[in-house]
Design a protein around this motif. Structure first.
Motif, PDB file in Angstrom:
ATOM      1  N   GLY A   8       0.803  -1.226   0.000  1.00 12.30           N
ATOM      2  CA  GLY A   8       0.000   0.000   0.000  1.00 12.30           C
ATOM      3  C   GLY A   8       0.831   1.269   0.000  1.00 12.30           C
ATOM      4  N   SER A   9       2.148   1.150  -0.283  1.00 14.69           N
ATOM      5  CA  SER A   9       2.970   2.363  -0.295  1.00 14.69           C
ATOM      6  C   SER A   9       2.935   3.015  -1.673  1.00 14.69           C
ATOM      7  CB  SER A   9       4.422   2.027   0.057  1.00 14.69           C
ATOM      8  OG  SER A   9       5.229   3.159  -0.177  1.00 14.69           O
ATOM      9  N   PRO A  10       2.759   4.332  -1.724  1.00 16.85           N
ATOM     10  CA  PRO A  10       2.799   5.002  -3.030  1.00 16.85           C
ATOM     11  C   PRO A  10       4.167   4.860  -3.699  1.00 16.85           C
ATOM     12  CG  PRO A  10       1.946   6.477  -1.326  1.00 16.85           C
ATOM     13  CD  PRO A  10       2.472   5.269  -0.625  1.00 16.85           C
ATOM     14  N   LYS A  11       5.192   4.471  -2.892  1.00 13.56           N
ATOM     15  CA  LYS A  11       6.544   4.361  -3.451  1.00 13.56           C
ATOM     16  C   LYS A  11       6.800   3.023  -4.145  1.00 13.56           C
ATOM     17  CE  LYS A  11       9.403   5.673  -0.064  1.00 13.56           C
ATOM     18  NZ  LYS A  11       9.647   5.874   1.391  1.00 13.56           N
ATOM     19  N   GLY A  12       5.809   2.145  -4.181  1.00 13.15           N
ATOM     20  CA  GLY A  12       5.949   0.846  -4.875  1.00 13.15           C
ATOM     21  C   GLY A  12       7.144   0.068  -4.363  1.00 13.15           C
ATOM     22  N   MET A  14      10.104   0.882  -3.953  1.00 21.66           N
ATOM     23  CA  MET A  14      11.030   1.651  -3.113  1.00 21.66           C
ATOM     24  C   MET A  14      10.553   1.768  -1.664  1.00 21.66           C
ATOM     25  SD  MET A  14      13.303   2.262  -5.216  1.00 21.66           S
ATOM     26  CE  MET A  14      14.361   3.416  -4.375  1.00 21.66           C
ATOM     27  N   SER A  15       9.481   1.066  -1.354  1.00 22.70           N
ATOM     28  CA  SER A  15       8.890   1.183  -0.012  1.00 22.70           C
ATOM     29  C   SER A  15       9.793   0.585   1.067  1.00 22.70           C
ATOM     30  CB  SER A  15       7.543   0.461  -0.027  1.00 22.70           C
ATOM     31  OG  SER A  15       7.168   0.088   1.268  1.00 22.70           O
ATOM     32  N   ASN A  16       9.947   1.316   2.151  1.00 22.55           N
ATOM     33  CA  ASN A  16      10.689   0.795   3.314  1.00 22.55           C
ATOM     34  C   ASN A  16       9.932  -0.369   3.936  1.00 22.55           C
ATOM     35  OD1 ASN A  16      12.485   3.064   3.156  1.00 22.55           O
ATOM     36  ND2 ASN A  16      10.901   4.295   4.152  1.00 22.55           N
ATOM     37  N   SER A  17       8.618  -0.186   4.052  1.00 19.86           N
ATOM     38  CA  SER A  17       7.782  -1.205   4.693  1.00 19.86           C
ATOM     39  C   SER A  17       7.855  -2.527   3.923  1.00 19.86           C
ATOM     40  CB  SER A  17       6.330  -0.724   4.753  1.00 19.86           C
ATOM     41  OG  SER A  17       6.288   0.600   5.218  1.00 19.86           O
ATOM     42  N   PHE A  87       2.390  -1.308   4.416  1.00 19.73           N
ATOM     43  CA  PHE A  87       2.017   0.100   4.131  1.00 19.73           C
ATOM     44  C   PHE A  87       2.794   1.047   5.050  1.00 19.73           C
ATOM     45  CE2 PHE A  87      -0.726  -1.701   7.347  1.00 19.73           C
ATOM     46  CZ  PHE A  87      -0.762  -0.736   8.329  1.00 19.73           C
ATOM     47  N   PRO A  88       2.964   2.281   4.606  1.00 15.13           N
ATOM     48  CA  PRO A  88       3.572   3.279   5.498  1.00 15.13           C
ATOM     49  C   PRO A  88       2.496   3.924   6.367  1.00 15.13           C
ATOM     50  CG  PRO A  88       3.207   4.245   3.335  1.00 15.13           C
ATOM     51  CD  PRO A  88       2.692   2.833   3.258  1.00 15.13           C
ATOM     52  N   LEU A  89       2.913   4.592   7.417  1.00 15.58           N
ATOM     53  CA  LEU A  89       1.954   5.332   8.244  1.00 15.58           C
ATOM     54  C   LEU A  89       1.865   6.749   7.683  1.00 15.58           C
ATOM     55  CD1 LEU A  89       0.331   5.021  10.954  1.00 15.58           C
ATOM     56  CD2 LEU A  89       2.182   6.292  12.017  1.00 15.58           C
ATOM     57  N   TYR A  90       0.669   7.170   7.334  1.00 20.06           N
ATOM     58  CA  TYR A  90       0.461   8.545   6.865  1.00 20.06           C
ATOM     59  C   TYR A  90      -0.528   9.216   7.805  1.00 20.06           C
ATOM     60  CZ  TYR A  90       2.812   8.175   2.276  1.00 20.06           C
ATOM     61  OH  TYR A  90       3.743   8.056   1.276  1.00 20.06           O
ATOM     62  N   TYR A  91      -0.122  10.287   8.395  1.00 21.64           N
ATOM     63  CA  TYR A  91      -0.986  11.010   9.347  1.00 21.64           C
ATOM     64  C   TYR A  91      -1.675  10.051  10.316  1.00 21.64           C
ATOM     65  CZ  TYR A  91       0.109  15.360   7.174  1.00 21.64           C
ATOM     66  OH  TYR A  91       0.815  16.460   6.731  1.00 21.64           O
ATOM     67  N   PHE A  92      -0.880   9.211  10.912  1.00 18.27           N
ATOM     68  CA  PHE A  92      -1.332   8.273  11.961  1.00 18.27           C
ATOM     69  C   PHE A  92      -2.368   7.277  11.463  1.00 18.27           C
ATOM     70  CE2 PHE A  92       0.062  12.260  13.742  1.00 18.27           C
ATOM     71  CZ  PHE A  92       1.114  11.824  14.515  1.00 18.27           C
ATOM     72  N   ASN A  93      -2.374   7.040  10.157  1.00 15.05           N
ATOM     73  CA  ASN A  93      -3.302   6.050   9.606  1.00 15.05           C
ATOM     74  C   ASN A  93      -2.709   5.434   8.344  1.00 15.05           C
ATOM     75  OD1 ASN A  93      -5.731   4.581   9.188  1.00 15.05           O
ATOM     76  ND2 ASN A  93      -6.810   6.181  10.315  1.00 15.05           N
ATOM     77  N   THR A 141       6.120   0.677   8.393  1.00 14.61           N
ATOM     78  CA  THR A 141       7.133   1.562   8.991  1.00 14.61           C
ATOM     79  C   THR A 141       6.553   2.967   9.083  1.00 14.61           C
ATOM     80  OG1 THR A 141       8.073   2.135   6.845  1.00 14.61           O
ATOM     81  CG2 THR A 141       9.096   0.289   8.016  1.00 14.61           C
ATOM     82  N   CYS A 142       7.065   3.716  10.053  1.00 20.77           N
ATOM     83  CA  CYS A 142       6.651   5.113  10.153  1.00 20.77           C
ATOM     84  C   CYS A 142       7.889   5.975  10.330  1.00 20.77           C
ATOM     85  CB  CYS A 142       5.656   5.302  11.292  1.00 20.77           C
ATOM     86  SG  CYS A 142       6.358   5.108  12.930  1.00 20.77           S
ATOM     87  N   GLY A 143       7.700   7.272  10.203  1.00 21.50           N
ATOM     88  CA  GLY A 143       8.855   8.180  10.162  1.00 21.50           C
ATOM     89  C   GLY A 143       9.327   8.680  11.510  1.00 21.50           C
ATOM     90  N   GLY A 149       2.457   4.471  20.126  1.00 27.63           N
ATOM     91  CA  GLY A 149       1.479   5.573  20.149  1.00 27.63           C
ATOM     92  C   GLY A 149       1.084   6.091  18.780  1.00 27.63           C
ATOM     93  N   ASN A 150       1.834   5.722  17.739  1.00 31.79           N
ATOM     94  CA  ASN A 150       1.545   6.236  16.391  1.00 31.79           C
ATOM     95  C   ASN A 150       0.495   5.414  15.652  1.00 31.79           C
ATOM     96  OD1 ASN A 150       3.166   8.506  16.249  1.00 31.79           O
ATOM     97  ND2 ASN A 150       4.994   7.295  15.789  1.00 31.79           N
ATOM     98  N   TYR A 151       0.298   4.179  16.090  1.00 34.44           N
ATOM     99  CA  TYR A 151      -0.554   3.270  15.308  1.00 34.44           C
ATOM    100  C   TYR A 151      -1.941   3.048  15.928  1.00 34.44           C
ATOM    101  CZ  TYR A 151       3.113   2.198  11.997  1.00 34.44           C
ATOM    102  OH  TYR A 151       4.038   2.296  10.987  1.00 34.44           O
ATOM    103  N   GLN A 174      11.364   4.940  12.662  1.00 33.00           N
ATOM    104  CA  GLN A 174      12.618   5.285  11.967  1.00 33.00           C
ATOM    105  C   GLN A 174      12.699   4.629  10.585  1.00 33.00           C
ATOM    106  OE1 GLN A 174      16.051   4.889  14.558  1.00 33.00           O
ATOM    107  NE2 GLN A 174      14.886   5.379  16.390  1.00 33.00           N
ATOM    108  N   GLY A 175      11.525   4.462   9.953  1.00 36.89           N
ATOM    109  CA  GLY A 175      11.432   3.700   8.693  1.00 36.89           C
ATOM    110  C   GLY A 175      12.337   4.191   7.587  1.00 36.89           C
ATOM    111  N   GLU A 176      12.582   5.514   7.539  1.00 36.93           N
ATOM    112  CA  GLU A 176      13.383   6.029   6.419  1.00 36.93           C
ATOM    113  C   GLU A 176      14.839   5.575   6.483  1.00 36.93           C
ATOM    114  OE1 GLU A 176      12.519   7.482   3.618  1.00 36.93           O
ATOM    115  OE2 GLU A 176      10.429   7.329   4.211  1.00 36.93           O
ATOM    116  N   LEU A 177      15.251   5.037   7.637  1.00 38.98           N
ATOM    117  CA  LEU A 177      16.645   4.579   7.752  1.00 38.98           C
ATOM    118  C   LEU A 177      16.910   3.342   6.895  1.00 38.98           C
ATOM    119  CD1 LEU A 177      17.476   5.043  11.543  1.00 38.98           C
ATOM    120  CD2 LEU A 177      17.589   6.692   9.683  1.00 38.98           C
TER     121      LEU A 177
END
Ligand SMILES: Cc1cc2nc3c(=O)[nH]c(=O)nc-3n(C[C@H](O)[C@H](O)[C@H](O)COP(=O)(O)O)c2cc1C
Length: 545
Positions: A8-12, A14-17, A87-93, A141-143, A149-151, A174-177
């Protein structure tokens, strides 16, 4: 088992998740027979928004009026034994892409209100298809620095959508790592835990130990946030874009582990020779700071082409090996280089020295004392007289494995115990203790010299653990230092044989005692100095000239 991986990542790709999801499936596949995996990258599919017309309940039950890729997705969901939601976390969802796809699940439900109590006090709909056997795993993953608390919103939505307790989760901060090659040592370690989780899930459930490891932050909050801030390449003060070498240096500085501070401020000066740029990193009690104006007095200077240093950071080339090949040079305080992992490691000083093996058993390290006990006893006891001396030495040799049981017994310990035992047996029949002691010195010296023809000179077997274990063999500085020291000790004891023989034959026993105490002590002092000075000398580039 049919696994449907919904990316579900828009990055296809390239997704960290997705890296985590693939690691999980990899582990699961290793433990499961006949696994087929189908990935659906939602970013590459046509999924329109739900129109809210309810025609999938009224006009064409179970069938949406929008003709796009959703029909295919629903068919694959129904067929799957397991669905991995990545999927990545976007705005806590979940990101809109995935939310869109979830909204379009309406044809999967029956229109009538469910009579049962779903445990939330809210209403619900029964499923149109029996998918009670389908397993679900959520990987995201989230940023921010932690998933904690984020999920909450994500979990609430999936509790309603899939049912509480009907799905497994792996959420990582720390998903972008995961896309930073320089940090791959740590992120690969985390991915190996995700893989373990996949294996364990296939065997019945993720263990507490693996859950704990998955719940551990990739880096401490402060280190991560420094790195994350530096990664945007925008100066906090001026808002202007920064050069890639400065961004890189800031990220390197952010990795500084202030827990390693030993009361001494250090200034690491990086000079990128090809770019002719110099940065100074102050490593202090409160953390690190990068200076661009060369205003500090450096304590350690590294002269390196920028690409070389980048490749070392990415583990594409071994830093110690590159130093040995003079691809870069180091001047000033060399202790920073020796303790690099402690200062710039994972942020957890305890992690830099491995204490347990893969099976969780205590890792035993050898100690040179094991070898020396045999020889020192021999040289003390043999002059006492044939049988008594031999008996004492043999008894001590027999007990060495018990006395030193907390340490690994290596080849040089075994050879020493064997040689000393044989020499003691000879001594019990031969009263010429001078000859036997001299033979001892000769064997001891030859053992050191003999070790120089091997990959592992004698002293390196014992000290390599302070330099990364077997990885030290790739470190030419370490190897050269140890070959030289092993040869020096070998020559010393061959010479000791000669002078001991002549001094004793000339009745100068007192001189034997004095010389044979003083000379090894001086050699010990030389060793301590040389093992610090020589690698620093080579690293400064002087050894190459
Ligand atoms: C629009 C947007 C919103 C985001 N919202 C959050 C958020 O609420 N919390 C968070 O920790 N990270 C947030 N992030 C960061 C992403 O979750 C993070 O970069 C993640 O690792 C991306 O995963 P992916 O590579 O699988 O797409 C957001 C990123 C974007 C682009």
């Amino acid at each position: 088992m049919k696994i449907l991986l919904i990316n579900g990542s828009p990055k296809g790709k390239m997704s960290n998740s997705l890296r985590l999801a693939n690691a999980f499936i990899d582990g699961l596949s290793a433990e499961t027979k006949e696994v087929t995996v189908e990935e659906l990258a939602l970013s590459a599919l046509k999924i329109a928004s739900c129109k809210g017309c309810f025609s999938c309940w009224t006009k064409t039950p179970g069938e949406c009026c929008i003709k796009d890729d959703m029909q295919m997705i629903i068919e694959k969901q129904i067929e799957a034994d397991m669905i991995v939601w990545s999927f990545p976390l976007y705005y806590f969802n979940v990101p809109g892409l995935l939310k869109n796809m979830i909204d379009r699940q309406l044809p999967m439900s029956l229109p009538f209100m469910s009579k049962g109590d779903n445990g939330y006090g809210s209403g619900g709909h029964d499923a149109r298809y029996d998918m009670s056997g389908t397993k679900h795993v959520l990987i995201s993953t989230c940023g921010f620095y932690s998933s904690e608390g984020n999920y909450d919103s994500v979990k609430q939505m999936f509790d309603h959508f899939l049912g509480r307790g009907n799905y497994e989760t792996i959420f990582c901060g720390q998903g972008e790592l995961f896309r930073i090659k320089e940090l791959s040592a740590r992120t690969d370690e985390y991915l190996s835990y995700v893989r373990d989780a996949g294996c364990e899930y296939a065997r019945g459930g993720i263990s507490e130990g693996t859950r704990d490891r998955l719940g551990t932050l990739l880096y401490p909050r402060e280190v991560f946030e420094e790195m994350a801030d530096a990664s945007w390449g925008i100066s906090r003060e001026s808002g202007e874009k920064e050069d890639s070498d400065l961004i890189f240096t800031r990220q390197m500085a952010a990795l500084y582990n202030k827990g390693a501070y030993d009361g001494k401020d250090r200034v690491l000066q990086m000079h990128y020779t090809d770019l002719d740029k110099t940065y100074q990193i102050l490593l202090g009690k409160d953390g690190s700071k990068v200076y661009t104006d060369k205003s500090l007095t450096p304590t350690t200077c590294i002269e390196t082409p920028f690409d070389v240093w980048k490749s070392i950071s990415r583990n594409e080339i071994n830093g110690a090996e590159a130093l040995g090949k003079h691809m870069y040079t180091v001047t000033g305080d060399f202790s920073l280089m020796i303790n690099w992992d402690k200062f710039f490691g994972s942020g957890d000083p305890g992690k830099t020295s491995q204490k347990k093996n893969a099976d969780g058993e205590e890792l035993k390290k050898p100690l040179m004392t094991t070898m020396l006990i045999a020889w020192i006893t021999f040289w003390f006891a043999i002059p006492m007289g044939g049988k008594t001396g031999a008996l004492i030495t043999l008894a001590v040799c027999a007990f060495i494995p018990i006395i030193m049981r907390k340490h690994k017994i290596v080849i040089w310990d075994r050879l020493s115990i064997a040689a000393v035992s044989v020499l003691s047996l000879v001594a019990s029949f031969n009263e010429n203790s001078c000859l036997i002691s001299c033979l001892g010195y000769l064997v001891f010296g030859l053992m050191w010299l003999f070790s120089c023809v091997f990959r592992e000179p004698l002293c390196s077997t014992y000290v390599k653990y302070n330099y990364g274990g077997d990885a030290a063999y790739k470190n030419p500085l370490f190897m050269k230092t140890n070959y030289i020291l092993a040869a020096c000790w070998g020559v010393l004891y061959v010479m000791t044989t000669i002078w001991t023989w002549f001094l004793r034959s000339s009745g100068l026993e007192l001189w034997v005692q004095i010389v044979n105490y003083i000379v090894p002590a001086l050699m010990g002092i030389f060793t301590v100095w040389f093992e610090k000075w020589y690698p620093a000398y080579l690293a400064s580039g002087k050894g190459a000239k």
